[in-house]
Write a protein that holds these residues in place. Structure first.
Motif, PDB file in Angstrom:
ATOM      1  N   THR A 113     -20.859  64.815  12.342  1.00 36.41           N
ATOM      2  CA  THR A 113     -21.931  65.808  12.380  1.00 36.41           C
ATOM      3  C   THR A 113     -21.997  66.511  11.032  1.00 36.41           C
ATOM      4  OG1 THR A 113     -20.469  67.552  13.236  1.00 36.41           O
ATOM      5  CG2 THR A 113     -21.618  66.184  14.844  1.00 36.41           C
ATOM      6  N   LYS A 125     -16.565  66.612  11.211  1.00 35.15           N
ATOM      7  CA  LYS A 125     -17.566  67.673  11.179  1.00 35.15           C
ATOM      8  C   LYS A 125     -17.649  68.221   9.757  1.00 35.15           C
ATOM      9  CE  LYS A 125     -16.653  69.087  15.963  1.00 35.15           C
ATOM     10  NZ  LYS A 125     -16.234  70.224  16.835  1.00 35.15           N
ATOM     11  N   LYS A 138     -23.895  69.736   9.092  1.00 40.05           N
ATOM     12  CA  LYS A 138     -24.685  70.947   9.243  1.00 40.05           C
ATOM     13  C   LYS A 138     -24.780  71.655   7.895  1.00 40.05           C
ATOM     14  CE  LYS A 138     -25.052  75.151  12.032  1.00 40.05           C
ATOM     15  NZ  LYS A 138     -24.422  75.956  13.120  1.00 40.05           N
ATOM     16  N   LEU A 180     -13.619  61.561  14.696  1.00 40.86           N
ATOM     17  CA  LEU A 180     -14.634  62.606  14.697  1.00 40.86           C
ATOM     18  C   LEU A 180     -14.543  63.411  13.408  1.00 40.86           C
ATOM     19  CD1 LEU A 180     -16.827  64.300  16.121  1.00 40.86           C
ATOM     20  CD2 LEU A 180     -14.984  65.642  17.168  1.00 40.86           C
ATOM     21  N   GLU A 188     -12.420  68.474  10.168  1.00 43.64           N
ATOM     22  CA  GLU A 188     -13.492  69.440   9.962  1.00 43.64           C
ATOM     23  C   GLU A 188     -13.410  69.952   8.530  1.00 43.64           C
ATOM     24  OE1 GLU A 188     -15.301  73.170  12.433  1.00 43.64           O
ATOM     25  OE2 GLU A 188     -13.187  73.324  11.900  1.00 43.64           O
ATOM     26  N   GLU A 192     -21.847  57.248  14.422  1.00 44.96           N
ATOM     27  CA  GLU A 192     -23.121  57.928  14.606  1.00 44.96           C
ATOM     28  C   GLU A 192     -23.150  59.171  13.727  1.00 44.96           C
ATOM     29  OE1 GLU A 192     -25.778  59.838  18.296  1.00 44.96           O
ATOM     30  OE2 GLU A 192     -23.677  59.258  18.582  1.00 44.96           O
ATOM     31  N   ILE A 193     -24.215  59.318  12.944  1.00 41.41           N
ATOM     32  CA  ILE A 193     -24.379  60.498  12.096  1.00 41.41           C
ATOM     33  C   ILE A 193     -25.402  61.424  12.745  1.00 41.41           C
ATOM     34  CG2 ILE A 193     -25.061  61.370   9.847  1.00 41.41           C
ATOM     35  CD1 ILE A 193     -24.200  58.766   8.597  1.00 41.41           C
ATOM     36  N   ILE A 194     -24.984  62.659  12.989  1.00 46.26           N
ATOM     37  CA  ILE A 194     -25.833  63.646  13.641  1.00 46.26           C
ATOM     38  C   ILE A 194     -26.090  64.796  12.680  1.00 46.26           C
ATOM     39  CG2 ILE A 194     -26.061  65.250  15.577  1.00 46.26           C
ATOM     40  CD1 ILE A 194     -24.293  63.419  17.225  1.00 46.26           C
ATOM     41  N   TYR A 195     -27.351  65.044  12.410  1.00 44.90           N
ATOM     42  CA  TYR A 195     -27.756  66.135  11.531  1.00 44.90           C
ATOM     43  C   TYR A 195     -28.059  67.355  12.379  1.00 44.90           C
ATOM     44  CZ  TYR A 195     -30.504  68.823   8.131  1.00 44.90           C
ATOM     45  OH  TYR A 195     -30.979  69.808   7.323  1.00 44.90           O
ATOM     46  N   LEU A 196     -27.389  68.475  12.085  1.00 40.79           N
ATOM     47  CA  LEU A 196     -27.571  69.713  12.829  1.00 40.79           C
ATOM     48  C   LEU A 196     -28.320  70.733  11.986  1.00 40.79           C
ATOM     49  CD1 LEU A 196     -23.997  70.073  14.392  1.00 40.79           C
ATOM     50  CD2 LEU A 196     -26.026  69.091  15.461  1.00 40.79           C
ATOM     51  N   MET A 248     -18.234  59.495  15.427  1.00 40.98           N
ATOM     52  CA  MET A 248     -19.327  60.433  15.200  1.00 40.98           C
ATOM     53  C   MET A 248     -19.015  61.339  14.012  1.00 40.98           C
ATOM     54  SD  MET A 248     -21.119  63.133  17.859  1.00 40.98           S
ATOM     55  CE  MET A 248     -19.602  64.020  18.170  1.00 40.98           C
TER      56      MET A 248
END
Length: 448
Positions: free
Chosen positions: A415, A387, A417, A385, A353, A442-446, A413
């Motif tokens: 993420t 973040k 933000k 993972l 993180e 997997e890229i996740i946009y928050l 993954m």
């Protein structure tokens, strides 16, 4: 299980109805309601103890109306908690509140008939009063195992000498207290957990308090005064959480430490400290921690770690480190180097993180070049993972994200933000362009 309030109403009906029956009547077959009351009255001891343990002290006292057998059940509770939930006192007059609180605690202790293993005093309207000295003296004569004292108002409360006589203590938690043990104090021989927040103590008192508790396993230290050197000598320490203003930290004997969270609340300019010589804080800090598993670097502590010489990798890697959280200024070259050193020295890291700490600083050397050094030699093979939070979409932040994606073949993954919605679409397009070493990443946009 019966609803306690419903049972109270049932018992109250019997209490007030039965005394007014004048004629003696022949015995009856117990009705359903009476049988239910009997069940409550005749519950096994361990069941009633379990019920009472889940109730606040206020509700536990209320169970005395259930039946004769329940009348004095509460007075042998081993856990006494006086907080805003269990003690409801309201008045615009602080003197009235104090008087009511003191009377409640006095009455409970007077009527209590069993051993007290846990005592918690944490009421929002409580100030340091002399009555607390009396209560602690009373508790010190028993076999107290857990003691929590939180003074929410007023000056630091000076702990009485009787507290230091509680040698059966396993957990001690203090808030807004002055710690000054008597000369005869030889440590808490049974203490395993110590939580100190908003406390004042001298440097030698703090060091002796920690080193004399030989069984100490958990230490929490927040917002302290009176000492600036965190010299930790605790051979059985497993968990350490600290946040405050300090100059230096040293682990003299804490080789079993596994979970560490450190927040330095001020930027003290450690990079200009000439006392470090040819060594640096990175090596000094991690050398005594061979079994660290989880690390949180909060506030400005990464700047502390970046002081002095930062190696590409630590001489002894953090083999067991699997979780890492870093508060970082991506625009600071030294902090970026320190973060890279940590990543390269953690071959089994699984979760990362990174929280951006934006500052108006310029990088002496482009961070992109720093990221290229040694990147192919040490991929993050276990990282799954990631973040990223608080970024603004700057080039140095994006370079770091690109670097992580390109060197994490097991990544599942990530993420991201941002700090604000400004430029969110452009940031997302940049993220999707980056090459990924992991086909399943997997890229996740928050949204912020």
């Amino acid at each position: 299980m019966y609803d306690m309030y419903a049972v109270t109403n049932i018992v109250n009906d019997f209490v007030f109805i039965l005394p007014f029956q004048k004629r003696r009547e022949p015995p009856k077959v117990p009705c359903k309601m009476e049988m239910e009351v009997d069940k409550i009255s005749n519950l096994p001891g361990h069941i009633t103890d379990k019920i009472l343990s889940h109730l606040s002290l206020r509700d536990a006292v209320r169970t005395s109306v259930l039946s004769r057998k329940w009348r004095y059940k509460w007075d042998s509770l081993p856990y006494l908690v006086f907080d805003n939930q269990s003690v409801l006192v309201s008045s615009p007059d602080q003197t009235v509140i104090k008087s009511k609180l003191v009377n409640i605690v006095d009455h409970v202790l007077l009527l209590h008939s069993g051993p007290i293993e846990k005592f918690k005093l944490s009421h929002r309207d409580l100030q340091g009063v002399n009555d607390i000295d009396r209560w602690i003296l009373f508790l010190s004569r028993g076999s107290l195992k857990e003691f929590v004292l939180e003074i929410w108002k007023g000056h630091r409360y000076k702990l009485p000498s009787s507290l230091y006589c509680c040698q059966n203590l396993i957990h001690l938690e203090l808030f807004n207290c002055l710690v000054k043990p008597p000369p005869t104090f030889n440590g808490f021989r049974s203490l395993k957990s110590l939580d100190l927040q908003h406390i004042t103590a001298d440097q030698d008192v703090f060091e002796y308090l920690i080193s004399s508790c030989l069984l100490l396993e958990r230490l929490t230290l927040m917002n302290f005064e009176g000492f600036t050197q965190l010299n930790i000598h605790a051979p059985n320490l497993l968990f350490f959480d600290v946040g405050g203003v300090f100059e230096d930290i040293n682990f003299g004997n804490a080789s079993h430490l596994a979970i560490v969270s450190i927040g330095l609340y001020v930027n003290a300019g450690y990079d200009k400290n000439p006392a470090l010589g040819n060594t640096g804080n990175m090596i000094k800090f991690f050398a005594p921690l061979p079994h660290i598993q989880r690390l949180e670097v909060q506030s400005f502590f990464l700047k502390y770690l970046a002081a002095g010489k930062v190696p590409e990798r630590l001489p002894t890697p953090c083999i067991e480190l699997n979780y890492l959280s870093i508060r970082i200024n991506f625009n600071d070259r030294e902090e970026s180097l320190a973060a890279l050193c940590l990543l390269r020295s953690s071959p089994n890291l699984q979760e990362l993180e990174m929280l951006a700490r934006p500052e108006e600083q310029t990088a002496v050397r482009p961070v992109a070049n720093i990221l290229e050094e040694g990147s192919e030699k040490c991929p993050f093979n276990q990282l799954r993972l990631v973040k990223i939070a608080g970024i603004s979409g700057g080039s140095r932040e994006l370079n770091f994200i690109n670097f992580l994606l390109a060197n994490s073949p097991a990544l599942e993954m990530m993420t991201v933000k941002p700090a604000s919605t400004n430029g969110g679409w452009e940031l997302l397009k940049e993220l999707l362009r980056f090459r990924r070493a992991s086909v399943q990443a997997e890229i996740i946009y928050l949204d912020p």
